[in-house]
Write a protein that holds these residues in place. Structure first.
Motif, mmCIF file in Angstrom:
data_model
loop_
_atom_site.group_PDB
_atom_site.id
_atom_site.type_symbol
_atom_site.label_atom_id
_atom_site.label_comp_id
_atom_site.label_asym_id
_atom_site.label_seq_id
_atom_site.Cartn_x
_atom_site.Cartn_y
_atom_site.Cartn_z
ATOM 1 N N ALA A 16 1.010 -1.140 -0.003
ATOM 2 C CA ALA A 16 0.028 0.188 0.086
ATOM 3 C C ALA A 16 0.953 1.218 -0.102
ATOM 4 O O ALA A 16 0.495 2.330 -0.503
ATOM 5 N N LYS A 17 1.793 1.068 0.490
ATOM 6 C CA LYS A 17 3.132 2.379 0.716
ATOM 7 C C LYS A 17 3.833 2.507 -0.703
ATOM 8 O O LYS A 17 4.814 3.431 -0.622
ATOM 9 N N GLY A 18 3.802 1.464 -1.590
ATOM 10 C CA GLY A 18 4.394 1.516 -2.710
ATOM 11 C C GLY A 18 5.676 0.994 -2.509
ATOM 12 O O GLY A 18 6.740 1.235 -3.327
ATOM 13 N N ILE A 19 6.262 0.192 -1.291
ATOM 14 C CA ILE A 19 7.551 -0.327 -1.120
ATOM 15 C C ILE A 19 7.724 -1.547 -1.585
ATOM 16 O O ILE A 19 9.032 -1.881 -1.863
ATOM 17 N N ALA A 20 6.553 -2.316 -1.711
ATOM 18 C CA ALA A 20 6.977 -3.717 -2.329
ATOM 19 C C ALA A 20 5.892 -4.158 -3.060
ATOM 20 O O ALA A 20 4.757 -3.767 -2.983
ATOM 21 N N VAL B 141 -5.737 -3.775 -0.695
ATOM 22 C CA VAL B 141 -4.471 -2.991 -1.093
ATOM 23 C C VAL B 141 -4.855 -1.784 -2.167
ATOM 24 O O VAL B 141 -4.350 -0.735 -1.617
ATOM 25 N N PHE B 142 -5.599 -2.035 -3.229
ATOM 26 C CA PHE B 142 -5.851 -0.795 -3.939
ATOM 27 C C PHE B 142 -6.772 0.081 -3.288
ATOM 28 O O PHE B 142 -6.383 1.371 -3.469
ATOM 29 N N ILE B 143 -7.719 -0.144 -2.046
ATOM 30 C CA ILE B 143 -8.236 0.889 -1.509
ATOM 31 C C ILE B 143 -7.161 1.725 -0.879
ATOM 32 O O ILE B 143 -7.253 2.888 -0.947
ATOM 33 N N GLU B 144 -6.202 1.068 -0.085
ATOM 34 C CA GLU B 144 -5.319 1.922 0.812
ATOM 35 C C GLU B 144 -4.375 2.707 -0.231
ATOM 36 O O GLU B 144 -4.208 3.792 0.050
ATOM 37 N N GLN B 145 -4.023 2.126 -1.390
ATOM 38 C CA GLN B 145 -3.179 3.083 -2.452
ATOM 39 C C GLN B 145 -3.929 3.985 -2.863
ATOM 40 O O GLN B 145 -3.177 5.085 -3.088
ATOM 41 N N ALA B 146 -5.146 3.939 -3.227
ATOM 42 C CA ALA B 146 -6.198 5.152 -3.639
ATOM 43 C C ALA B 146 -6.172 6.127 -2.502
ATOM 44 O O ALA B 146 -6.263 7.394 -2.963
ATOM 45 N N ARG B 147 -6.304 5.756 -1.457
ATOM 46 C CA ARG B 147 -6.565 6.664 -0.380
ATOM 47 C C ARG B 147 -5.384 7.450 -0.118
ATOM 48 O O ARG B 147 -5.276 8.775 0.389
ATOM 49 N N GLU B 148 -4.290 6.816 -0.286
ATOM 50 C CA GLU B 148 -3.079 7.611 -0.212
ATOM 51 C C GLU B 148 -3.010 9.029 -1.186
ATOM 52 O O GLU B 148 -2.346 9.824 -0.991
ATOM 53 N N SER B 149 -3.822 8.929 -2.184
ATOM 54 C CA SER B 149 -3.745 9.906 -3.115
ATOM 55 C C SER B 149 -4.617 11.211 -2.715
ATOM 56 O O SER B 149 -4.547 12.139 -3.253
ATOM 57 N N GLY B 150 -5.272 10.824 -1.600
ATOM 58 C CA GLY B 150 -6.268 11.931 -1.055
ATOM 59 C C GLY B 150 -7.701 12.307 -1.723
ATOM 60 O O GLY B 150 -7.999 13.554 -1.409
ATOM 61 N N LYS B 151 -7.946 11.496 -2.736
ATOM 62 C CA LYS B 151 -9.027 11.639 -3.524
ATOM 63 C C LYS B 151 -10.283 11.257 -2.736
ATOM 64 O O LYS B 151 -10.154 10.610 -1.882
#
Length: 307
Positions: free
Chosen positions: A42-46, A216-226
């Motif tokens: 989710a943090k884009g690290i792995a 995981v996709f939800i957490e990644q998308a929320r990182e965008s702040g949208k």
């Protein structure tokens, strides 16, 4: 929960992330390994299970076919040297041949009699251990059959006929020409060897796996702040892409990327002279799921864990 060096090692092996990132992920998830993998993703690290295929197991995958059935088996040894031994290769072939006369389950194959020894597979392997002098075991097997059609086989980088490190069997249902069916079946088997699909169709993908990807996709998308409504659309788009990538029939066909596997199979009906359906597949890669042992990692990360 106390985060140990062994836990950091396991997470780094599975994800390829840095030691400190692994330590932080485990701390954020109270030591839950799967949750820590998802946190890193989710943090884009792995990426998921980047190195999960690393194993220490050696041996061979063997395939065999007869009539409208085919089997794939895995027989393990301690070293690749033994796997290249003629006696070990004969053992793997014998087990695959025996498997054809069973339902393909590991239990049935283990109990079946090997013609050349007059003993069960289990006892034949024990005798081979005594003769060759190295531990080995029959690990698993699978069988596919069709009423009409063929079960195509493929061994990647074969070391001998029907023997290698990766084997695939594909059930092709059709009343069409057997040569044409074997051709498309082999091509699909080669595709499966290369892409390792999770399931035949998107409907067959394990719900737990799909839910995990969605989270995981939800957490990644929320990182965008949208906003949430935009996030929902982003996640649905990513899930569609996920299914395209992991479901066999929706994958781009490696032989012709302009077609999906499903489209290529449908087109094969012209050569076969009848509709063609991929009913099932099995892919065995040597040693998958067996953890590789590493003994010198703890000292390297002890300071990071304590820091």
């Amino acid at each position: 929960m106390s985060i140990t060096a062994a836990m950091v090692k396991e997470l780094r092996d599975k994800t390829g992330a840095g030691m400190m990132d692994c330590k932080k992920a485990l701390g954020e998830t109270d030591g839950n390994m799967e949750a820590a993998i998802d946190w890193l993703r989710a943090k884009g690290i792995a990426k998921a299970d980047k190195k999960s295929g690393r194993t220490a197991a050696e041996g061979l995958i063997a395939v065999a076919s007869e009539g409208n059935s085919a089997v794939v088996v895995e027989v393990n040894s301690e070293t690749d040297f033994v796997a290249r031994n003629d006696g070990f290769q004969d053992l793997a072939r014998s087990i695959a041949t025996v498997a054809l006369s069973t339902d393909g389950s590991a239990e049935a194959v283990s109990a079946a009699t090997v013609a050349s020894t007059g003993k069960s597979v289990t006892d034949t392997v024990k005798d081979a251990i005594a003769h060759i002098g190295e531990n080995m075991n029959f690990r698993r097997s699978a069988k596919l059959s069709v009423d009409d059609g063929v079960v195509a086989t493929y061994v990647h980088n074969a070391v001998a006929d029907g023997l290698g490190k990766l084997g695939v069997i594909v059930a092709v249902k059709s009343t069409g020409n057997k040569d044409a069916l074997n051709e498309i079946g082999r091509q699909v088997a080669m595709h499966i060897a290369a892409t390792n699909p999770l399931a035949l169709t998107s409907d067959d993908v394990d719900a737990t796996v799909a839910d995990r990807e969605r989270n995981v996709f939800i957490e990644q998308a929320r990182e965008s702040g949208k906003p949430e409504n935009i996030i929902e659309k982003m996640v649905e788009g990513r899930m569609r892409k996920f299914y395209e990538e992991v479901a066999l029939l929706s994958q781009a066909f490696v032989m012709n990327p302009d077609l999906t596997v499903g489209e290529a199979v449908k087109a094969a009906a012209e050569q076969a002279g009848a509709p063609v359906e991929i009913a099932a597949f099995v892919r065995f890669q040597l040693g998958e799921g067996i953890e590789k042992e590493e003994s010198d990692f703890a000292a390297e990360v002890a300071a990071a864990v304590k820091g």
